[in-house]
Design a protein around this motif. Structure first.
Motif, PDB file in Angstrom:
ATOM      1  N   VAL A 215     -18.462  12.369  96.005  1.00 52.29           N
ATOM      2  CA  VAL A 215     -17.586  11.774  97.021  1.00 52.29           C
ATOM      3  C   VAL A 215     -18.299  10.549  97.582  1.00 52.29           C
ATOM      4  O   VAL A 215     -19.517  10.561  97.766  1.00 52.29           O
ATOM      5  N   ALA A 230     -12.889  10.692  96.120  1.00 54.23           N
ATOM      6  CA  ALA A 230     -13.385  11.954  95.554  1.00 54.23           C
ATOM      7  C   ALA A 230     -13.212  11.905  94.043  1.00 54.23           C
ATOM      8  O   ALA A 230     -12.124  11.587  93.551  1.00 54.23           O
ATOM      9  N   LEU A 250      -8.757  20.545  93.316  1.00 50.98           N
ATOM     10  CA  LEU A 250      -9.770  19.870  94.145  1.00 50.98           C
ATOM     11  C   LEU A 250     -10.569  20.915  94.936  1.00 50.98           C
ATOM     12  O   LEU A 250     -11.801  20.887  94.970  1.00 50.98           O
ATOM     13  N   TYR A 254     -14.705  21.775  94.505  1.00 51.94           N
ATOM     14  CA  TYR A 254     -15.675  21.513  95.575  1.00 51.94           C
ATOM     15  C   TYR A 254     -16.036  22.786  96.353  1.00 51.94           C
ATOM     16  O   TYR A 254     -16.582  22.704  97.440  1.00 51.94           O
ATOM     17  N   MET A 261     -18.690  18.116 103.295  1.00 51.65           N
ATOM     18  CA  MET A 261     -17.993  17.520 102.155  1.00 51.65           C
ATOM     19  C   MET A 261     -16.645  18.222 101.947  1.00 51.65           C
ATOM     20  O   MET A 261     -15.636  17.578 101.635  1.00 51.65           O
ATOM     21  N   ILE A 265     -12.845  16.713 101.792  1.00 49.43           N
ATOM     22  CA  ILE A 265     -11.898  17.009 100.706  1.00 49.43           C
ATOM     23  C   ILE A 265     -10.547  17.470 101.265  1.00 49.43           C
ATOM     24  O   ILE A 265      -9.495  17.124 100.737  1.00 49.43           O
ATOM     25  N   MET A 268      -7.999  14.701 101.869  1.00 50.66           N
ATOM     26  CA  MET A 268      -7.512  13.811 100.805  1.00 50.66           C
ATOM     27  C   MET A 268      -5.992  13.898 100.684  1.00 50.66           C
ATOM     28  O   MET A 268      -5.422  14.985 100.747  1.00 50.66           O
TER      29      MET A 268
END
Ligand SMILES: Cc1cc2nc3c(=O)[nH]c(=O)nc-3n(C[C@H](O)[C@H](O)[C@H](O)COP(=O)(O)OP(=O)(O)OC[C@H]3O[C@@H](n4cnc5c(N)ncnc54)[C@H](O)[C@@H]3O)c2cc1C
Length: 410
Positions: A215, A230, A250, A254, A261, A265, A268
């Motif tokens: 990222v 990302a 996604l 992750y 982080m 995410i 997004m």
């Protein structure tokens, strides 16, 4: 047969194309820029520029306009995506400026595009033609003509193809097929800074490197916006899905990442999904009166954040050589290749190496993290000097070496 004052045709309306047009105009040369999209413009995300791009911006007269919209981050950080440890810190404040003579900037692509477009509109030398998707071209030896999807035809003295990663002109000139997918996809999102719900640095450019994913984030528009990219490896990289499947994938990718982080995410959106591709370096970018520049010639992965910087460097170099060779395009284009091929191939190849480094897994990750522990500011500046010190303009060869780079550094 082309006359000496015939315009140069430039295919594409991106940063490479507009820089070429402005650099030609500075030398009194007319150009006609053919953009396939209905309007000239950029997609609305951020971009980073290294100091190597500033000597070009200075020469085409847009530095002040760009700097009015840009921000200078205090540092570039690389963090381990699993632990959050800072692995590399490259200060980009006073010591960086002192070493490289110019700043490191982050800027909204739309603002950047407008700065260049406004400059193009102010000169009387550049004709901007939108909605002109080039689908064919001919080189008669004495001039060129490009035809568009709607049947129009434009003539010129030579043709500069700045039509990007999936260049139509490259497909005709080099014929090496589609760009090379590497099995990764990228998502980009911009959120208002006030909506940022993650405990992350808000001024620095930060890259979190993890096993098969990364990222990148940084602020835009003087801290009003926050840009997040990302990127991750997936077997679905060539497929289209729906937002629900993208979100699940996604979150799954992750799941072991650092909590900050994962908070990023969760922010997004899925408005833009891109398959990550580059090109293999090739030795020749021209044939007759037609030449490739920017991503059409040498598209890299985005790991060095230098694709647009290279397109911009190309634009000035090419325009200066066309001017220096007085319309002997064969010589100008040969000299352009000679001046640019090794530097841009190095960007392509080092971007690939850096990509592996970002995504190191297992023991390779341990080796990476131990190696970077010994890297200080001096080491990082030395590693980046080949790139950030700029390149020697071939038209200035006669100057003593210590003054010959476009950086203008004495
Ligand atoms: C996620 C991501 C992040 C990135 N971050 C950075 C960064 O921080 N710094 C950096 O320097 N680079 C970065 N890059 C790379 C950068 O975006 C590209 O290298 C750069 O845009 C290339 O510029 P260009 O002018 O060659 O082509 P493009 O910007 O792709 O422009 C090509 C233009 O040609 C037009 N066109 C295409 N085909 C035709 C046709 N047949 N006829 C007419 N017009 C046509 C298109 O509409 C487009 O306007 C990043 C890339 C990605 C994917």
């Amino acid at each position: 047969m082309a006359a000496a004052n015939d315009p140069i045709l430039i295919v594409g309306g991106g940063l490479g194309a507009l820089t070429t047009a402005l650099a030609l105009a500075r030398r009194g040369r007319r150009s006609r820029v053919l953009e396939g999209a209905p309007e000239f413009g950029a997609i609305g995300y951020g971009i980073q520029f290294g100091p190597n791009v500033f000597p070009v911006l200075d020469r085409i007269g847009v530095t002040d306009a760009v700097m009015a919209k840009a921000d200078c981050p205090p540092a570039l950080l690389m963090r381990d995506a699993l632990t959050g440890d800072v692995l590399v810190r490259i200060p980009t404040g006073a010591s960086f400026r002192e070493r490289f003579n110019h700043p490191y900037i982050i800027v909204h692509r739309i603002d950047l595009h407008h700065a260049l477009l406004d400059a193009c509109k102010r000169t009387g030398e550049i004709e901007l033609v939108a909605d002109a998707l080039v689908t064919g071209f001919t080189d008669s030896g004495g001039g060129v003509a490009a035809t568009t999807a709607d049947g129009r035809s434009f003539s010129g003295a030579a043709l500069v193809a700045a039509d990007g990663l999936r260049s139509f002109i490259r497909s005709q000139l080099v014929g090496d097929g589609e760009p090379r997918p590497i099995g990764y996809v990228a998502y980009r999102t911009i959120v208002p800074m006030t909506d940022l719900a993650a405990d992350v640095p808000r001024q620095e450019v930060v890259l979190w490197g993890g096993p098969g994913f990364h990222v990148v984030h940084y602020p835009l528009r003087h801290g009003a916006l926050f840009n997040i990219v990302a990127v991750f490896r997936t077997l679905t990289h060539g497929q289209k899905g729906d937002v629900a499947s993208y979100r699940t994938e996604l979150q799954q990718t992750y799941r072991d990442a650092h909590p900050a982080m994962r908070d990023l995410i969760a922010m997004m959106d899925f408005g833009w999904r891109g398959q990550v591709c580059d090109r293999d370096p090739v030795r020749h970018w021209h044939k007759g009166r037609v030449v490739l520049i920017g991503d059409a010639a040498h598209a890299p992965l985005q790991s060095l954040a230098q694709g647009a910087c290279m397109a911009i460097e190309d634009g000035l170099c090419l325009a200066e050589l066309i001017h220096a060779e007085g319309d002997d395009f064969a010589t100008a284009f040969r000299r352009f290749e000679a001046a640019r091929i090794v530097r841009t191939a190095r960007v392509q190849l080092e971007s690939r190496a850096l990509w592996e480094f970002y995504h190191a897994e297992g023991l390779a990750r341990n080796v990476r993290n131990q190696t970077t522990a010994a890297w200080d500011e001096e080491h990082m500046y030395r590693c980046l000097a080949w790139l950030y010190d700029g390149f020697p303009l071939p038209t200035e060869r006669e100057q003593p070496p210590h003054r010959s780079r476009v950086t203008g550094k004495a």
